[in-house]
Design an enzyme around this catalytic site. Sequence first.
Site, PDB file in Angstrom:
ATOM      1  CG  HIS A 183     -33.647  63.069  81.055  1.00  0.00           C
ATOM      2  ND1 HIS A 183     -34.007  64.264  81.657  1.00  0.00           N
ATOM      3  CD2 HIS A 183     -32.534  62.512  82.052  1.00  0.00           C
ATOM      4  CE1 HIS A 183     -33.046  64.452  82.657  1.00  0.00           C
ATOM      5  NE2 HIS A 183     -32.348  63.519  83.005  1.00  0.00           N
ATOM      6  CG  HIS A 215     -27.981  60.820  82.731  1.00  0.00           C
ATOM      7  ND1 HIS A 215     -28.612  60.045  83.459  1.00  0.00           N
ATOM      8  CD2 HIS A 215     -28.631  61.986  82.612  1.00  0.00           C
ATOM      9  CE1 HIS A 215     -29.555  60.734  84.069  1.00  0.00           C
ATOM     10  NE2 HIS A 215     -29.748  61.994  83.755  1.00  0.00           N
ATOM     11  CD  GLU A 256     -34.340  61.426  85.239  1.00  0.00           C
ATOM     12  OE1 GLU A 256     -32.972  60.907  85.178  1.00  0.00           O
ATOM     13  OE2 GLU A 256     -34.324  62.708  85.640  1.00  0.00           O
ATOM     14  CE1 TYR A 307     -35.358  68.912  82.924  1.00  0.00           C
ATOM     15  CE2 TYR A 307     -34.864  67.370  81.018  1.00  0.00           C
ATOM     16  CZ  TYR A 307     -34.439  68.288  82.176  1.00  0.00           C
ATOM     17  OH  TYR A 307     -33.306  67.961  82.385  1.00  0.00           O
TER      18      TYR A 307
END
Length: 347
Positions: free
Chosen positions: A184, A110, A314, A186
Site C-alpha cells: 500500500h 484490508h 494496489e 503511496y
Amino acid sequence: MKPIVNDFGRLEDESISIYTLSNSSGMQVKIMNYGATITSIRVPNRSGELLEVACGFDSFDGYFSEAYQANAPYFGSTVGRYCSHIKNASFTLKDKQYKLAANAGKNNLHGGKIGFDKKVWKASILDLPNLSAVEMRLKSQDMEEGFPGNVEVLVIFSLNEVNELTINYEAITDFETPFAVTNHTYFNLSGFSSNILGHTARIASGRRLVMDETGAVTGSVIDLENQPDNLSKSKIIGDVQQAIADGFEHYYVFDKPAFKMEKVAEFNCAETGIGLEVATDELGMLFYTGKYTCDSLKRENGLSYGKFRGFCCETHRFPNGPNLPNSPGTFLKPDEKFKSCTKFSFR
C-alpha cells in the site's frame, strides 16, 4: 549491496527493525518489520539528486500519531489477510457463513482491525546475487479477524542494480480461506514538491469493477471505451479527475491473461523526470489517488502528504472476491501455494 539493519523502535516487548536496501546508483528502499512496511523510497531525478517518492515516516512513533491512527492511510504497509473491502464483513464458504471484523463501516477492510499491517513480521537478510533483499515471514492464526485457517505468509523485497523494486508474495494454509495481499505504498514522483495532479498515468485496462457506496465491489463491470477514466492511453491525472469530478479509487481489470507477469502501468512526472513502471502477474489494480488522505500528515523533515499528494498501485485479487461468483484465485486451499509478484521500476 547487502541490506543494512537498524533498530527502529519498540512495540510493547518486541523490537522493531528497519532494513535499508540500496544499489550502486544510490537508490534506497527502507522497510520495517512492523507491517512489512515500506517507509521510504529514494530515487535519483534527471539531475542525479535523490528524491523521496514514498509516503512514510522516519521514526516508528510517526505511525502511531493521533492523526495517522485516525486517518489510517496504510502508508507502505503489506495488507491482508484479504485486501480491500469485503462487503458486510462476511462471506460464505462450503455453506458456512464467516463473520469478519468490521473496521470500515459494516465492511471488512484490508484484513480487519489488526490485519497484516499491524503485525510484527520475522525478518531476515537474504544473500542473493546482484540483489539487495530482505524476507519477512508471518503466521496468521485460525479465525484471526474471523478468517479460517492457519496461514504462513512470506514476502520478499528485492532491489536490483537498475532501480527495480520487486515484491514477491507466497502463502500456504491448512484450511481453505480467502487470501489476497498487496503493498500500500503511496508514490509521488515530484519528491513531494507538488501534488500528483500533474503526473501522467497509463494503465493497460479497458474495464473496471463497479463499487457501491460503501466501497465494496458489486460484481458488475464497466466497459471503459470512450469513458474519461479510461487510462489505456497516457493522461494527466488532474485532467481526468476534473472530468469525473472525483479522485481515483478504481479497480482496473488488466487486459493481459490472468496470472501472467506483464507490464501493466506507467506513471511520469515531467517536473523531475522520474518515471515509474509497474509489472505484475495479478488480475488487476486498485488505483487510488489519496482522496481521503489527511492533510496534516507529513514526514519529520517537513515533506507534506495529504489529499492528492500520493497515488497507490494496489495489485491484487478482486476486491470483495469472497462474495463474487467465480472470482479468480480468491480462495487459497491446503494443497496449493499462493504466489504473486509485482515489480516497481523507476526510470
